[in-house]
Structures are given as C-alpha cells and as structure tokens.
Motif scaffolding. Sequence first.
Motif, PDB file in Angstrom:
ATOM      1  N   LEU A 177       0.891  -1.259  -0.108  1.00  0.00           N
ATOM      2  CA  LEU A 177       0.053   0.085   0.038  1.00  0.00           C
ATOM      3  C   LEU A 177       0.871   1.119  -0.076  1.00  0.00           C
ATOM      4  N   GLY A 178       1.899   1.137   0.635  1.00  0.00           N
ATOM      5  CA  GLY A 178       2.990   2.394   0.771  1.00  0.00           C
ATOM      6  C   GLY A 178       3.397   2.746  -0.592  1.00  0.00           C
TER       7      GLY A 178
ATOM      8  N   GLU B 197       2.940  12.053  -1.007  1.00  0.00           N
ATOM      9  CA  GLU B 197       4.158  10.871  -1.286  1.00  0.00           C
ATOM     10  C   GLU B 197       5.114  10.355  -0.201  1.00  0.00           C
ATOM     11  N   GLY B 198       5.883  11.137   0.570  1.00  0.00           N
ATOM     12  CA  GLY B 198       6.403  10.748   1.517  1.00  0.00           C
ATOM     13  C   GLY B 198       5.758   9.921   2.905  1.00  0.00           C
ATOM     14  N   PHE B 199       4.480  10.540   2.857  1.00  0.00           N
ATOM     15  CA  PHE B 199       3.848   9.523   3.977  1.00  0.00           C
ATOM     16  C   PHE B 199       3.723   8.213   3.506  1.00  0.00           C
ATOM     17  N   GLY B 200       3.343   8.055   2.058  1.00  0.00           N
ATOM     18  CA  GLY B 200       3.287   6.816   1.464  1.00  0.00           C
ATOM     19  C   GLY B 200       4.588   5.886   1.626  1.00  0.00           C
ATOM     20  N   GLU B 201       5.612   6.619   1.373  1.00  0.00           N
ATOM     21  CA  GLU B 201       6.635   5.794   0.927  1.00  0.00           C
ATOM     22  C   GLU B 201       7.719   5.842   2.438  1.00  0.00           C
ATOM     23  N   GLY B 202       7.188   6.449   3.488  1.00  0.00           N
ATOM     24  CA  GLY B 202       7.766   6.271   4.746  1.00  0.00           C
ATOM     25  C   GLY B 202       7.667   4.893   5.250  1.00  0.00           C
TER      26      GLY B 202
ATOM     27  N   THR C 298       2.270   5.876  -3.230  1.00  0.00           N
ATOM     28  CA  THR C 298       3.324   6.654  -3.899  1.00  0.00           C
ATOM     29  C   THR C 298       3.347   6.666  -5.317  1.00  0.00           C
ATOM     30  N   SER C 299       2.966   5.771  -5.967  1.00  0.00           N
ATOM     31  CA  SER C 299       2.810   5.603  -7.294  1.00  0.00           C
ATOM     32  C   SER C 299       1.539   6.365  -7.817  1.00  0.00           C
TER      33      SER C 299
END
Length: 361
Positions: free
Chosen positions: A119-120, A152-157, A124-125
């Motif tokens: 999901l992360g 985007e940072g929230f997701g990729e974190g 981001t995608s």
Amino acid sequence: MQTGCRKCLTKFFIIPQRYVLSIMGFFAILNAYTMRVSLSIAITEMVQRHKSDFYDPDACSVFDIHNSTSPHTVSDELYPWTSKQQGIILSAFYWGYVLTHIPGGVIAEKFGGKHVLGLGILSTSIFTLLTPFVIYITEGNWVWFVVLRVLEGFGEGTTFPALNAILSKWVPLSERSKLGTLVYAGSQIGTVLANSISGALIHSTRTWASVFYFFGCMGCLWTLLWTLLCYSDPESHPFISTEEKDYLKKQMAGISKDNRKIPWTAILTSVPIWALVAAQIGHDWGFFAMVTDLPIYLKEVLHFNVKQNGFLSSIPYIVMWIVSLVTAYICDMLITKKCMSISFARKFFSTFGMYLLNLIY
C-alpha cells in the motif's frame, strides 16, 4: 484440489521463495527511489530561468546556450518558482517520509509487512501519476505541489520498516549480508535509473510530465506483482516448498516471534541506538544533499543539458552500488572464516564507509 494446485505452483517456482522475496524487495526500493529522486532532474526543466536567481560569478561560462541550459520542455510547462520555493518543494517529501517510519514498522510487525509495503508503494505511485495533473490544474501553484510531495512521503515512509519486518522472517542470519545488500542496493540502482531515465525521457519527449507518468506506472506494476508473489512470512506462503520451509524453520529457530511490548524507554536511552542514529544522519546528510542538489548544480553552474545531467548525476550511485556488492562479499567471507565477529564486521565496515564519505566531501 488445493493441495494439487499448491504442488503445481511449488514446482513452477524453481527459485527459492526467500530469493523471490529479496528480488521483489530490491525492486520495491528501486521503485521507491525512482519516484523520490526523479523530481531532482525534472525540476530543472520545470522552472523559468531568471538571471537574478541564477547568476553565479563562479559558474562556468555558457558557450552554447541551446545545448546547455535551454529548457527541453515547452514554455507553457515552465513555472516561476524561486530557488527558495524549489528547495521547499524538493524537501517536502521528507517531511511526510519521517512521520510514517515508526507507525509503519509497528503496523508491519503486528499485521504483516506485505500489505503495509504494498500500500505504501501503491499510494506513492498514485501520487506520482497525479503530479502533472495537480501542477497543470493549479497552474503551477508550488504550495499544492508541496502538499502532494508530503503525501508521497507519507506513503513511502513505510517502505524500509515494512521491508525490514518481512526480511526478519524470511532471511536467515547467515544470508543477511548477501540478501540484505541485494535488497538495499535498490536505493543506488533506483537513483541511477531515476537520474538517467528522467534525463533521457525529458530530452526525447520534451515534457517533464513523462517522468512522473513512467515511474508512477512502474510502481503500480510492481504492486501487482508483489501482491501475487510475496507473503509476510513463510508460514502464510501458499506455494513455498517443504524443503525451504523446513530450512527456514531450522535456521530461524532461535529468533523469537512473540509480539512483545516495544521497550520505548530502553530504546530511547540506549547509547548504541543513538550512535546508529547519528551515523545514519551523517550518511543521509551527504547522500540526500547530493541526490537533491547535484542535478541543479550540474545545470545551473556547469551548464549541462538535461540528458547529460541525468547521466552524470547517476555516476556516483553506480560506483556506490558496485562497492556495496564487493564489500558485502568481503564482509561475509571474513565472518564465515571467523576473522571477524558479526558485530565487529558491521561496525568496521560502517565506520570505514562513513569516514571515507566524510573525507571525500
């Protein structure tokens, strides 16, 4: 019927599942870094030039403005962002990124890392794909761009915490240097591809939007494959071979699987933990400063065009990847031959790398 399907799938996957997971983990980080880093090249072709903003008496002289600093994007896709605004845009990703590290790790440990990681990367995608749309619809409003990068940072974190949780259940201690190096080399390869492909894409399509469309689609494709192929632990994997499952049980027998309460006080008062934090900050300061600012320096000071910029910006990370593979092999060899303990080997190579980086800077 279910057993028959399981046997067929098990025979189909010749490669051990821990290697499949490691390869997919490599591509997870690769995709994460391409979506994170590609903006550093793209933004050099998104901004209108202002002499007052970019004048530098120490910069190289421009002999051929068409082949160097002229934008390769059409004029209506250029925006009047100042240097300060560009800096905020480039840093905004990390504001969201740091906030989901600990929650992502806790959730991955409790519920399994497969869906947390998936999901992360997927979120981001999606935000990467939405980037051109948001910029166009807001007519280049840099504040909205900042908001998007924070999301985007929230997701990729969650990427590294979730991946660490998964690897801890799949990779035996004796293989962690090799497979860990394979997985985390995705950061260097992702940075290489983000820079080189972004430069080539913008050069050929004459629009920075192509960068976000391409890497966003790659992230969505990875999510689909990850969902189909990988699982949080060997026990939940439907087509792992019996031999591999038994091997992993034996190798991981001494590792506790209990979901114990996190000892926050002990963690926050641990000197070794803070030493690791300091070391990581030192590494990231140099690494991300180079990732973020090198493309702008190559364009605004050395006056390379976008294609040259992408290629030259990727060179440090190619070297980094090669060195990481070589040193991982040496580290494992020294541990196997009992020339170094696991603890000392980790400390020695980490310290050596940090000092070498600081010396070069």
